[in-house]
Design a protein around this motif. Structure first.
Motif, mmCIF file in Angstrom:
data_model
loop_
_atom_site.group_PDB
_atom_site.id
_atom_site.type_symbol
_atom_site.label_atom_id
_atom_site.label_comp_id
_atom_site.label_asym_id
_atom_site.label_seq_id
_atom_site.Cartn_x
_atom_site.Cartn_y
_atom_site.Cartn_z
ATOM 1 N N GLN A 2 0.825 -1.208 0.000
ATOM 2 C CA GLN A 2 0.000 0.000 0.000
ATOM 3 C C GLN A 2 0.859 1.259 0.000
ATOM 4 O O GLN A 2 0.508 2.250 -0.654
ATOM 5 C CB GLN A 2 -0.938 0.008 1.197
ATOM 6 C CG GLN A 2 -2.097 -0.925 1.049
ATOM 7 C CD GLN A 2 -3.125 -0.733 2.149
ATOM 8 O OE1 GLN A 2 -3.200 0.309 2.781
ATOM 9 N NE2 GLN A 2 -3.923 -1.751 2.379
ATOM 10 N N ARG A 6 0.495 4.382 -2.515
ATOM 11 C CA ARG A 6 0.238 5.728 -1.978
ATOM 12 C C ARG A 6 1.293 6.732 -2.415
ATOM 13 O O ARG A 6 1.001 7.916 -2.534
ATOM 14 C CB ARG A 6 0.176 5.674 -0.454
ATOM 15 C CG ARG A 6 -1.044 4.969 0.087
ATOM 16 C CD ARG A 6 -0.984 4.881 1.616
ATOM 17 N NE ARG A 6 -1.964 3.982 2.163
ATOM 18 C CZ ARG A 6 -3.240 4.307 2.378
ATOM 19 N NH1 ARG A 6 -3.675 5.507 2.106
ATOM 20 N NH2 ARG A 6 -4.074 3.415 2.872
ATOM 21 N N LYS A 13 -5.279 10.404 -4.481
ATOM 22 C CA LYS A 13 -6.275 9.535 -3.852
ATOM 23 C C LYS A 13 -5.794 8.093 -3.874
ATOM 24 O O LYS A 13 -5.161 7.647 -4.830
ATOM 25 C CB LYS A 13 -7.617 9.633 -4.560
ATOM 26 C CG LYS A 13 -8.214 11.025 -4.483
ATOM 27 C CD LYS A 13 -9.563 11.108 -5.112
ATOM 28 C CE LYS A 13 -10.045 12.556 -5.011
ATOM 29 N NZ LYS A 13 -11.401 12.689 -5.502
ATOM 30 N N PHE A 14 -6.133 7.360 -2.815
ATOM 31 C CA PHE A 14 -5.832 5.940 -2.697
ATOM 32 C C PHE A 14 -7.149 5.190 -2.835
ATOM 33 O O PHE A 14 -8.094 5.454 -2.096
ATOM 34 C CB PHE A 14 -5.184 5.651 -1.336
ATOM 35 C CG PHE A 14 -4.864 4.209 -1.116
ATOM 36 C CD1 PHE A 14 -3.706 3.660 -1.632
ATOM 37 C CD2 PHE A 14 -5.712 3.397 -0.390
ATOM 38 C CE1 PHE A 14 -3.397 2.324 -1.438
ATOM 39 C CE2 PHE A 14 -5.423 2.062 -0.172
ATOM 40 C CZ PHE A 14 -4.252 1.523 -0.702
ATOM 41 N N THR A 16 -9.164 1.479 -3.157
ATOM 42 C CA THR A 16 -9.227 0.032 -2.979
ATOM 43 C C THR A 16 -10.344 -0.483 -3.868
ATOM 44 O O THR A 16 -11.468 0.021 -3.803
ATOM 45 C CB THR A 16 -9.521 -0.318 -1.507
ATOM 46 O OG1 THR A 16 -8.477 0.208 -0.685
ATOM 47 C CG2 THR A 16 -9.625 -1.825 -1.308
ATOM 48 N N ASP A 77 -17.693 3.084 -1.401
ATOM 49 C CA ASP A 77 -17.749 2.895 0.048
ATOM 50 C C ASP A 77 -19.017 2.101 0.359
ATOM 51 O O ASP A 77 -19.199 1.033 -0.202
ATOM 52 C CB ASP A 77 -17.653 4.215 0.808
ATOM 53 C CG ASP A 77 -16.223 4.741 0.875
ATOM 54 O OD1 ASP A 77 -15.286 4.018 0.468
ATOM 55 O OD2 ASP A 77 -16.027 5.880 1.328
ATOM 56 N N GLN A 102 -13.335 12.108 -1.136
ATOM 57 C CA GLN A 102 -12.440 11.650 -0.074
ATOM 58 C C GLN A 102 -11.062 11.317 -0.629
ATOM 59 O O GLN A 102 -10.906 11.037 -1.817
ATOM 60 C CB GLN A 102 -13.027 10.405 0.605
ATOM 61 C CG GLN A 102 -14.385 10.619 1.199
ATOM 62 C CD GLN A 102 -15.044 9.331 1.655
ATOM 63 O OE1 GLN A 102 -15.944 9.391 2.444
ATOM 64 N NE2 GLN A 102 -14.630 8.172 1.158
ATOM 65 N N ASP A 103 -10.059 11.295 0.249
ATOM 66 C CA ASP A 103 -8.700 10.908 -0.141
ATOM 67 C C ASP A 103 -8.548 9.400 -0.282
ATOM 68 O O ASP A 103 -7.648 8.929 -0.956
ATOM 69 C CB ASP A 103 -7.682 11.407 0.889
ATOM 70 C CG ASP A 103 -7.578 12.919 0.905
ATOM 71 O OD1 ASP A 103 -7.946 13.567 -0.095
ATOM 72 O OD2 ASP A 103 -7.124 13.457 1.923
ATOM 73 N N GLU A 104 -9.412 8.641 0.401
ATOM 74 C CA GLU A 104 -9.391 7.184 0.317
ATOM 75 C C GLU A 104 -10.799 6.700 -0.020
ATOM 76 O O GLU A 104 -11.766 7.100 0.623
ATOM 77 C CB GLU A 104 -8.917 6.564 1.626
ATOM 78 C CG GLU A 104 -7.470 6.901 1.920
ATOM 79 C CD GLU A 104 -6.859 6.019 2.987
ATOM 80 O OE1 GLU A 104 -7.385 4.920 3.253
ATOM 81 O OE2 GLU A 104 -5.838 6.446 3.537
ATOM 82 N N THR A 106 -13.217 3.234 -1.404
ATOM 83 C CA THR A 106 -13.346 1.804 -1.678
ATOM 84 C C THR A 106 -14.424 1.601 -2.736
ATOM 85 O O THR A 106 -15.538 2.108 -2.596
ATOM 86 C CB THR A 106 -13.721 1.025 -0.399
ATOM 87 O OG1 THR A 106 -12.667 1.185 0.553
ATOM 88 C CG2 THR A 106 -13.919 -0.450 -0.697
ATOM 89 N N TRP A 121 -5.173 -2.364 -5.262
ATOM 90 C CA TRP A 121 -5.096 -0.943 -4.899
ATOM 91 C C TRP A 121 -4.588 -0.145 -6.072
ATOM 92 O O TRP A 121 -3.764 -0.617 -6.859
ATOM 93 C CB TRP A 121 -4.164 -0.747 -3.704
ATOM 94 C CG TRP A 121 -4.568 -1.526 -2.498
ATOM 95 C CD1 TRP A 121 -5.743 -1.419 -1.806
ATOM 96 C CD2 TRP A 121 -3.829 -2.540 -1.851
ATOM 97 N NE1 TRP A 121 -5.761 -2.302 -0.760
ATOM 98 C CE2 TRP A 121 -4.587 -3.006 -0.759
ATOM 99 C CE3 TRP A 121 -2.575 -3.112 -2.060
ATOM 100 C CZ2 TRP A 121 -4.150 -3.993 0.096
ATOM 101 C CZ3 TRP A 121 -2.132 -4.107 -1.209
ATOM 102 C CH2 TRP A 121 -2.924 -4.530 -0.146
ATOM 103 N N THR A 123 -4.459 4.323 -7.647
ATOM 104 C CA THR A 123 -4.578 5.750 -7.353
ATOM 105 C C THR A 123 -5.339 6.417 -8.487
ATOM 106 O O THR A 123 -5.640 5.798 -9.501
ATOM 107 C CB THR A 123 -3.196 6.427 -7.234
ATOM 108 O OG1 THR A 123 -2.528 6.334 -8.507
ATOM 109 C CG2 THR A 123 -2.350 5.785 -6.156
#
Length: 138
Positions: A2, A6, A13-14, A16, A77, A102-104, A106, A121, A123
């Motif tokens: 990860q 990152r 942004k990361f 998943t 999410d 958001q920065d992360e 899913t 994962w 970006t």
């Protein structure tokens, strides 16, 4: 792993990406990588654009044989964005924008055809990424 993702050049942004309910792990990875590697999906993440069409198109472009689009569901999410291959009736675009800002993030994709699950994962694809990689010669 990860940390390497990152630290991607220009990444803001990361993301998943989990593909579940696939026939087998290879199929789940094929779909996950199709979404993760799509420049259109990655730029949508950078723009905080909840463009479900880009994500679903990447699923379709994964070349999974006999994929039934009417069984595909998609979450950003915990927000159900697409159900049975189309926009979820209860989905409001403001919900998608909130998640995509958001920065992360899913992304969860259900193929509705088995029990296998895999996660990758990635970006976003930012202006800085293009500049960093266009402004030098190797």
């Amino acid at each position: 792993s990860q940390a390497m993702v990152r630290d991607g050049e220009g990444a803001t942004k990361f993301i998943t990406i989990t593909v579940e309910d696939a026939k087998n792990e290879a199929e789940a990875l094929k779909v996950a990588y199709a979404v993760a590697h799509s420049p259109l999906v990655k730029t949508a993440f950078f723009a905080s654009d909840p463009n479900l069409g880009r994500i679903l198109a990447a699923v379709g472009n994964s070349k999974v044989l006999d994929l039934d689009a009417t069984k595909v569901s998609l979450w950003l999410d915990d927000v159900l964005v697409a159900k049975n291959g189309g926009r979820a009736p209860e989905y409001m675009e403001e919900q998608g924008v909130a998640v995509m800002s958001q920065d992360e993030i899913t992304v969860r994709i259900s193929l509705g055809r088995g029990d296998a699950c895999e996660t990758v994962w990635t970006t976003d694809l930012s202006h800085d990424y293009v500049s960093i990689n266009a402004d030098y010669r190797s």
